[in-house]
Enzyme design. Sequence first.
Site, mmCIF file in Angstrom:
data_model
loop_
_atom_site.group_PDB
_atom_site.id
_atom_site.type_symbol
_atom_site.label_atom_id
_atom_site.label_comp_id
_atom_site.label_asym_id
_atom_site.label_seq_id
_atom_site.Cartn_x
_atom_site.Cartn_y
_atom_site.Cartn_z
ATOM 1 C CB ILE A 696 -0.949 0.040 1.214
ATOM 2 C CG1 ILE A 696 -0.157 -0.015 2.528
ATOM 3 C CG2 ILE A 696 -1.983 -1.064 1.135
ATOM 4 C CD1 ILE A 696 -0.999 0.203 3.768
ATOM 5 N N GLY A 699 8.182 4.259 0.087
ATOM 6 C CA GLY A 699 8.849 5.552 0.211
ATOM 7 C C GLY A 699 10.316 5.387 0.496
ATOM 8 N N GLY A 702 11.237 2.615 3.113
ATOM 9 C CA GLY A 702 10.884 1.223 2.897
ATOM 10 C C GLY A 702 9.477 1.047 2.364
ATOM 11 C CB VAL A 704 3.771 0.613 4.228
ATOM 12 C CG1 VAL A 704 2.692 0.343 5.276
ATOM 13 C CG2 VAL A 704 4.828 1.561 4.787
ATOM 14 C CE LYS A 719 8.989 2.805 8.265
ATOM 15 N NZ LYS A 719 9.042 3.980 9.158
ATOM 16 C CG ASP A 829 9.513 13.728 9.863
ATOM 17 O OD1 ASP A 829 9.347 14.860 9.355
ATOM 18 O OD2 ASP A 829 9.548 12.693 9.188
#
Length: 1005
Positions: A696, A699, A702, A704, A719, A829
């Site tokens: 799904i 990035g 890694g 997901v 993940k 973040d």
Amino acid sequence: MPKPPFLFAKTPFPALFLLLILSLPFQVISQNLNDERSILLDVKQQLGNPPSLQSWNSSSSPCDWPEITCIDNTVTEISLCNKTITKTIPARICDLKNLIVLDVSYNYIPGKFPDILNCSKLEHLLLMQNFFVGPIPAGIDRLSRLRYLDLTANNFSGDIPAAIGRLRELFYLFLVQNEFNGTWPTEIGNLANLEHLAMAYNDKFLPSALPKEFGALKKLKYLWMTEANLIGEIPESFNNLSSLEFLDLSDNKLEGTIPEGMLTLKNLTILYLYCNRLSGRVPSSIEALNLKAIDLSDNHLTGPIPAGFVKLQNLTCLNLFWNQLSGEIPANISLIPTLETFKVYSNQLSGVLPPAFGLHSELKVFEVFENKLSGELPQHLCARGALLGVVASNNNLSGEVPKSLGNCRSLLTIQLSNNRFSGEIPSGIWTSPDMVWVMLDGNSFSGTPPSKLASNLSRVDISHNKFHGPIPAEISCWMNIGVLNASNNMLSGKIPVELTSLWNISVLLLDGNQLSGELPSEIISWKSLNNLNLSRNKLSGPIPKALGSLPNLNYLDLSENQFSGQIPPELGHLKLIILSSNQLSGMVPIKFQHEAYEDRFLNNPKLCANVPTLNLPRCDAKPVNSDKLSTKYLVMILIFALSGFLTVVFVTLSMVQVYHRKNHNQDHTTWELTPYHKLDLDENSILSSLTENNLIGCGGSGKVYRIANNRSGELLAVKMICNNRKLDQKLQKQFETEVEILKTIRHTNIVKLLCCISNETTSLLVCEYMENQSLDGWLHGKKQRTSSMTSSVHNFVLDWPTRLQIAIGAAKGLCHMHEYCSAPIIHQDVKSSNILLDAEFNAKIADFGLAKMLFDQGEPNTMSGIAGSYGYIAPEYAYTTKVNKKIDVYSFGVVLLELVTGREPNNGDEHMCLAEWALDQFRERKTIEDVVDEEIKEQCDRAQVSTLFKLGIRCTDKLPSNRPTMKEVSEILQQCSPQEGHGRKKKDHEVAPPLQNDTYPTTYK
């Protein structure tokens, strides 16, 4: 002759009597301790037997309990600070007749002021950070021995009673951040022993002048009244505060001039009057020789900077920015031996900069931008090796950048935009080890782009200069670059394929150069790219289809080049695309055929469209040639046949490869599963579900997967990070950090880590699956919204109640991390894509790969590199590498602004991020209707939206000290929601009242 009775040696009476007399005090002491233990155990029971008081029992002396202090075997102090108490303080506590200190700070105690006025010997009362409501009792003067009173951060309201002025022993009075809505009692001026007075952040007080009676407080050392709705002038009586050391009257509406005597107070060390409406000249009679910090910024001060400041030989910080000061900067200010911070930006100062700056002190911050200064930069700014930042943009400065700055290893930022500088940049500036921002745009700098950059450098702007030559292949080493602006230079040659390895870049602007050739096909690696402008070059070839697969790309400008071929329909999701003045052909994709794109495809003679608004020729249908049609079908049949054959071959090879890999893994790889919650599935069930059909997301960190637990039907998110990938060590470190943090947190607004699975080459995080994915996807439409993601209730748009619910939930999660974890956690973040939403749109904080745990808050905590995403990064990243909670507060403030405006974090306007744009709207006094997202304008609660917008501005203040804590943010947000009935700042049975007007706060810089 008989002996007197008392001389009879055989009787034991005298010894027994003496022993009895001596033992009486011990019996009294023992009985007293038993009584006090009984009282304390009764208090514990009335407090609901909190687990934090488990040491309180009937078999030990209360003097041995960690929360109790005894003097002469009697209880004198109770410290229940941060014990998770949720019940009212019982009056029974006053049966402790010798109680001197009562501290119940940092709990969740509700109700009115505690019934403790009978504690006749009480000297210290600390109630800060609780849920207390209602007025301070008028009879508080019954606590006649009270010396220390702190009611900070509660919900006390009404008037501050005049009776406080009768507490003649009081030396410490803190009433910070409450809901008082009366006026300041002049009776406080009667407290002859008062040394510390703080009434900051009480903006619901009626607009009131500073009581002139406060000038009678001869022993007062500390006065803090920030944001207290003060108006009028500073009383002349304040010149009599001879003991005053700290004065902060900032963020009010004070007017008039600064009293001449203010800078003659001999003991004054800190003077903060920033963000008021003070006018006139700065007093020139400067005799407060102990002054260490002066902040008069954001006022209406005029005239020159007094030369008398040179007398302040202990001054470390001088802030005079955002005023109307004129004239030259006195040369003797540069001679102050302790000066570290010098900020005079946004004035009308002229003349040259004193050349001795930095030569006589350890200068750290030098900000003189937005003035009318001329001449060269001082040569010795970094002479002591402590300089963190030089910000001199928007002046008339000229000459070359001092070579000494190239040797300054402490530099974090250099910003010289929009001046008349020339020459080449000293190479050491690019490689200074901690450099974060280099802003040189709008000058006449020359030379070639640097081949090496500091590893922390995240933003480079060299636009509107005379840089020339090719983009160096070594640019692949610029790994932390988030923003690169090299527009309007003379760069030439091809765009090197190495440029595509900048996986963290979000803004890339190379327009207005002489670049040529085709775009590299490897641009698929630009996963974070949001804005790409390559216009006004000589680029050619087809537009890569891969641009359409970049998940975050919204803005693309390829105009005024020589691109050819058709427009890839994959670009349809972009919000802004400009392809005019090229050699493109064919039909404009259907997604672009509406009036919003009317001028985006002009001057492409071979382009056509079926709508007149694009001002392109119509794509007329042409007769179909039957021979060509037959040939076309034949070709299609051959293609399908060949595709089928290749598919069979590929599937066969894949099965063989999978078989060998499976056998190899079984022989040589051992998977280790570490559960953190009870699981009813094993690693084999998880590993077998990691197929392409379940993928799904993909990035920089890694892949997901979404998998289903066949036993329970529960959906899980997995993940995956593979260690054989590029940057594997960095990703593995982030993975380990995320595991280390998530396994220690249990909170409903933080994503739950179920287990970790790893072997020598691969690491897997298994977490709860969030049905509605990320907030970013809902606000900015970056993810495909299907019917499985939402219900018809929301109609593919987040309504206002849901947005408010998300804000409250995310704030609670961050607040828990900052305030209630054994070691505070800084996320580093925070952004809308890391706020995930479950089926009920409850928010959960995710992605802790960049987070940091503050194990020892007494030691400095530094960042190993730049963390965060462009648009969410706090400005202090340009000055410090120290981690603090206010970094997360800034990022969350951006999220609040996203929720209100619907804008993206780096989309405030053409040249500013969202936080800067919002601040501009506030300064221009725009209404809420002007800033709110169009999708919710008709159905939102105006008062709530106003509160969130103002809070977002406050959270994104440029000065970290002006930002609230996440605890304060969470409390303010909970006021907005009727469902959050027990939040601080609100009575249990009340809904927070709507705001009375839309005037924005005047506290933000």
